[in-house]
Design a protein around this motif. Structure first.
Motif, PDB file in Angstrom:
ATOM      1  N   LYS A  72      -0.818   0.752  44.942  1.00 23.08           N
ATOM      2  CA  LYS A  72       0.455   1.394  44.640  1.00 23.08           C
ATOM      3  C   LYS A  72       0.303   2.860  45.025  1.00 23.08           C
ATOM      4  CE  LYS A  72       1.552  -2.170  41.619  1.00 23.08           C
ATOM      5  NZ  LYS A  72       0.740  -3.207  42.107  1.00 23.08           N
TER       6      LYS A  72
ATOM      7  N   SER B  82       2.248   6.852  46.106  1.00 17.21           N
ATOM      8  CA  SER B  82       3.367   7.778  46.127  1.00 17.21           C
ATOM      9  C   SER B  82       2.915   9.019  46.880  1.00 17.21           C
ATOM     10  CB  SER B  82       3.770   8.150  44.700  1.00 17.21           C
ATOM     11  OG  SER B  82       4.764   9.151  44.720  1.00 17.21           O
TER      12      SER B  82
ATOM     13  N   PRO C 269       6.246  10.299  40.437  1.00 15.89           N
ATOM     14  CA  PRO C 269       5.421  10.807  41.525  1.00 15.89           C
ATOM     15  C   PRO C 269       5.018  12.279  41.327  1.00 15.89           C
ATOM     16  CG  PRO C 269       7.698  10.762  42.212  1.00 15.89           C
ATOM     17  CD  PRO C 269       7.651  10.149  40.839  1.00 15.89           C
TER      18      PRO C 269
END
Length: 178
Positions: free
Chosen positions: A32, A34, A62
């Motif tokens: 995952k 950001s 984020p």
């Protein structure tokens, strides 16, 4: 494991590019990710930073209020973000441009002469890659192989001839010892 990284420096040093590459590497590894860039008002020559999260688990925002790592490409970046690095975290600084020392003793600090080495290699733009190499070497945030794959995906075709040299720069950072 969740890595929260702030990359910071002057506009034009490749801060945002470094963040994009790091996030793309994480995507290749099915993590995952950001990547949140922030520019100062002047862009080139002004300040820039990029918040990057590479995680095995889900995360919310984020925006980073604390970081596990900081890459500081200039003195103002070290001054601004030193306090955000968590206890036990790491600061990686470009010793070619950063002459200040962190005041904290609860973090690891690595100085790498990235800009000087990049000039030696014939391309000042490699400094950010060298510093990412040090981050990879110290934290294992992403793999070296996936870094090369990310470069082929992110860089335009007319820049692919630079990838072997960029991988040399990465390896220099990974292996650099103070």
């Amino acid at each position: 494991m969740q890595h929260r990284v702030i990359i910071s420096g002057f506009g034009g040093q490749g801060v945002v590019s470094a963040g994009r590459i790091l996030a793309y590497c994480g995507m290749i590894e099915d993590k995952k990710v950001s990547c949140l860039p922030s520019y100062g008002p002047e862009m080139r020559g002004g300040t820039a930073n990029c918040h990057v999260i590479v995680s095995d688990e889900d995360f919310g925002s984020p925006v980073l209020n604390s970081a596990t790592a900081l890459i500081a490409m200039n003195n103002p970046s070290l001054e601004k973000f030193e306090s955000v690095v968590e206890e036990g975290g790491i600061i990686i600084a470009d010793s070619s441009l950063v002459d200040k020392k962190p005041s904290r003793k609860d973090i690891k600090v690595c100085y790498v002469p990235a800009t000087n080495k990049a000039f030696e290699m014939g391309n000042a733009a490699f400094a950010n890659i060298i510093l990412l190499g040090k981050l990879i070497g110290e934290t294992g945030i992403v793999s070296e192989d996936n870094f090369e794959n990310a470069l082929y995906k992110i860089l335009s075709q007319n820049k692919h001839h630079l990838i072997p040299a960029e991988m040399e720069a990465l390896k220099y950072g990974i292996e650099y010892k103070e």
